[in-house]
Design an enzyme around this catalytic site. Sequence first.
Site, PDB file in Angstrom:
ATOM      1  CB  SER A 136       1.803   3.873 -18.882  1.00  0.00           C
ATOM      2  OG  SER A 136       2.661   2.405 -20.228  1.00  0.00           O
ATOM      3  CE1 TYR A 149      -2.961   0.447 -17.637  1.00  0.00           C
ATOM      4  CE2 TYR A 149      -0.915  -0.273 -19.499  1.00  0.00           C
ATOM      5  CZ  TYR A 149      -0.668   0.441 -18.383  1.00  0.00           C
ATOM      6  OH  TYR A 149      -0.192   0.682 -17.441  1.00  0.00           O
TER       7      TYR A 149
HETATM    8  N1  LIG Z   1       5.176  -2.092 -14.422  1.00  0.00           N
HETATM    9  C1  LIG Z   1       4.900  -1.213 -15.727  1.00  0.00           C
HETATM   10  O1  LIG Z   1       5.844  -1.665 -16.637  1.00  0.00           O
HETATM   11  C2  LIG Z   1       4.128  -0.132 -15.660  1.00  0.00           C
HETATM   12  C3  LIG Z   1       4.842   0.500 -17.129  1.00  0.00           C
HETATM   13  C4  LIG Z   1       3.879   2.036 -16.916  1.00  0.00           C
HETATM   14  C5  LIG Z   1       3.083   2.412 -16.575  1.00  0.00           C
HETATM   15  N2  LIG Z   1       3.028   1.283 -15.134  1.00  0.00           N
HETATM   16  C6  LIG Z   1       2.209   2.334 -14.381  1.00  0.00           C
HETATM   17  O2  LIG Z   1       3.130   1.990 -12.888  1.00  0.00           O
HETATM   18  C7  LIG Z   1       1.749   2.507 -11.518  1.00  0.00           C
HETATM   19  C8  LIG Z   1       1.795   1.384 -10.537  1.00  0.00           C
HETATM   20  O3  LIG Z   1       2.199   0.191 -11.584  1.00  0.00           O
HETATM   21  P1  LIG Z   1       3.553  -1.304 -10.959  1.00  0.00           P
HETATM   22  O4  LIG Z   1       3.356  -1.470 -12.438  1.00  0.00           O
HETATM   23  O5  LIG Z   1       4.185  -0.910  -9.800  1.00  0.00           O
HETATM   24  O6  LIG Z   1       2.108  -1.820 -10.214  1.00  0.00           O
HETATM   25  P2  LIG Z   1       1.182  -2.925  -9.577  1.00  0.00           P
HETATM   26  O7  LIG Z   1       1.990  -3.311  -8.458  1.00  0.00           O
HETATM   27  O8  LIG Z   1      -0.136  -3.461  -9.749  1.00  0.00           O
HETATM   28  O9  LIG Z   1       0.353  -1.460  -8.904  1.00  0.00           O
HETATM   29  C9  LIG Z   1      -0.405  -1.060  -8.568  1.00  0.00           C
HETATM   30  C10 LIG Z   1      -0.346  -0.321  -7.215  1.00  0.00           C
HETATM   31  O10 LIG Z   1      -2.057   0.231  -7.417  1.00  0.00           O
HETATM   32  C11 LIG Z   1      -3.030  -0.323  -6.121  1.00  0.00           C
HETATM   33  N3  LIG Z   1      -4.178   0.224  -6.938  1.00  0.00           N
HETATM   34  C12 LIG Z   1      -4.717  -0.437  -7.622  1.00  0.00           C
HETATM   35  N4  LIG Z   1      -5.859  -0.174  -7.688  1.00  0.00           N
HETATM   36  C13 LIG Z   1      -6.457   0.594  -6.367  1.00  0.00           C
HETATM   37  C14 LIG Z   1      -7.454   1.259  -6.038  1.00  0.00           C
HETATM   38  N5  LIG Z   1      -8.908   1.249  -6.012  1.00  0.00           N
HETATM   39  N6  LIG Z   1      -7.323   1.791  -4.661  1.00  0.00           N
HETATM   40  C15 LIG Z   1      -5.872   2.531  -4.688  1.00  0.00           C
HETATM   41  N7  LIG Z   1      -4.961   1.728  -4.658  1.00  0.00           N
HETATM   42  C16 LIG Z   1      -5.627   0.438  -5.569  1.00  0.00           C
HETATM   43  C17 LIG Z   1      -2.190  -1.605  -6.020  1.00  0.00           C
HETATM   44  O11 LIG Z   1      -3.177  -1.892  -4.282  1.00  0.00           O
HETATM   45  P3  LIG Z   1      -3.855  -2.389  -3.482  1.00  0.00           P
HETATM   46  O12 LIG Z   1      -3.937  -3.702  -4.739  1.00  0.00           O
HETATM   47  O13 LIG Z   1      -3.622  -2.630  -2.397  1.00  0.00           O
HETATM   48  O14 LIG Z   1      -5.063  -1.974  -3.644  1.00  0.00           O
HETATM   49  C18 LIG Z   1      -1.037  -1.109  -6.116  1.00  0.00           C
HETATM   50  O15 LIG Z   1      -0.141  -0.935  -4.488  1.00  0.00           O
HETATM   51  C19 LIG Z   1       0.826   1.828 -12.528  1.00  0.00           C
HETATM   52  O16 LIG Z   1      -0.359   3.136 -12.890  1.00  0.00           O
HETATM   53  C20 LIG Z   1       0.825   1.704 -14.183  1.00  0.00           C
HETATM   54  O17 LIG Z   1      -0.347   1.594 -14.485  1.00  0.00           O
HETATM   55  C21 LIG Z   1       3.149   0.157 -14.815  1.00  0.00           C
END
Ligand SMILES: NC(=O)c1ccc[n+]([C@@H]2O[C@H](COP(=O)([O-])OP(=O)(O)OC[C@H]3O[C@@H](n4cnc5c(N)ncnc54)[C@H](OP(=O)(O)O)[C@@H]3O)[C@@H](O)[C@H]2O)c1
Length: 255
Positions: A136, A149
């Site tokens: 991120s 975070y």
């Molecule tokens: N959205 C943003 O603004 C943003 C910006 C920069 C970086 N990111 C990063 O991008 C990635 C995806 O983010 P997103 O926005 O798509 O969020 P999201 O929709 O909340 O997705 C997170 C995913 O991780 C899975 N997950 C969480 N804990 C887990 C575990 N213990 N084991 C296996 N799977 C797990 C969740 O699925 P389950 O709950 O089904 O396991 C979900 O599919 C993350 O690493 C986040 O930090 C996000």
Amino acid sequence: MKRVVVTGASSGIGAATVKRFAELGWQTVAVARREDRLRALAAETGAHIIVCDVTDEAQVARMVAEVAETGGATGLVNNAGGAVGADSVEHSSNDDWRRMFEVNVIGLRTVTAAMLPVLREGAGQTGSASILNLTSTAGHDAYPGGGGYNAAKFAAHAVTNVLRLELAGEPIRVMEVAPGLVHTEEFTLKRLRGDAEAAAKPYVDVTPLTAEDVATVIAGAFEQPAHVNQDLIVLRPVAQSSVFHTHRGPLVPKA
Ligand SMILES: NC(=O)c1ccc[n+]([C@@H]2O[C@H](COP(=O)([O-])OP(=O)(O)OC[C@H]3O[C@@H](n4cnc5c(N)ncnc54)[C@H](OP(=O)(O)O)[C@@H]3O)[C@@H](O)[C@H]2O)c1
């Protein structure tokens, strides 16, 4: 054989990444904890799905064994992760910090370590393999309330660089994608413990990145020729010029 394992594939960026790879003709393995969502993704994309909590070493070992038995892999996207809370260092809870470290850092390490023999096998057959870690901009710039975070994503960035050094000499590239503001359905809602009103605020009057934007960049890095390693790709919405500068309202050329 082009087969990629994507963790955190049940929503947001991970699900979009599976879809993008499938469109590009890759075989995909979608990993997350929520089976119902994975099943829906499989119906849409043909992904092989594996229910797995990346913070549980035994589950990760079983997941990787299944990957190996069902065709191996030439790619890994460590996307599972997220934020818990937006509290100050002074007032945040160690439990929240532990949860963030468990999934964003230790889970990433556990999956990577377990997958490396499978990726080496894939590289032996095809000439190359790829690992890409989702960090991120929070892994590069600190901000108030970023706390655990920031710390976890800075750590994930460091692990990515260490891994690239340790794998030098092998045909395995190690890449990092660091997005800024991405509007996914669950990320901010989970971070703010279900407070929908507060979770909507970051996206008001701004055009954020979409999960599909990030997925396109991830898949694009994999589609580069095998000798090209895009070490670090930072992407933000045009309206967000830093973690501290998000322009609200229309973007207009200066007169
Ligand atoms: N959205 C943003 O603004 C943003 C910006 C920069 C970086 N990111 C990063 O991008 C990635 C995806 O983010 P997103 O926005 O798509 O969020 P999201 O929709 O909340 O997705 C997170 C995913 O991780 C899975 N997950 C969480 N804990 C887990 C575990 N213990 N084991 C296996 N799977 C797990 C969740 O699925 P389950 O709950 O089904 O396991 C979900 O599919 C993350 O690493 C986040 O930090 C996000």
